[in-house]
Design a protein around this motif. Sequence first.
Motif: not given
Length: 131
Positions: A53, A61-62, A64-65, A86, A88-89, A92
């Motif tokens: 992360w 996170i970025e 993943c987005l 972390a 929720s994303i 993932v």
Amino acid sequence: MSTILLVDDEKDLLELYTDVLEIMGYQVVHAHDGLDALEKARRQRPDLIVTDWMMPRMDGIELCLRLLRDPALEGIPIILHSSMRAPSIPGVRYVLSKSCPLEEFEEAVAQALDSSPEPMEAPLRAAAGAW
């Protein structure tokens, strides 16, 4: 042979996870931050991405987005591992504590590669007190 993109800025963890994944029979590609990972994912579409992360330049996170917004990369399963709890994303499949047992890491990798393209609801797994 499946290819796994392993993303972390901690050299020792990259080496440990690489050893585990290679013993499991996977090819491993390294990236040291999210920007590096995004470039490598676009060049060599991996079968799975395992990312930290908190990293410099672009965090997990970025990453993943951005993977979700890229039509060529959006279906790649993702495992996020972190020393912090972390959020929720989207996209993932598993969120693992960096202190989780290696067996739990191995199981998450195997299940992520064997599962359908739909993201699965995954419980947060952590050693007691790790978060």
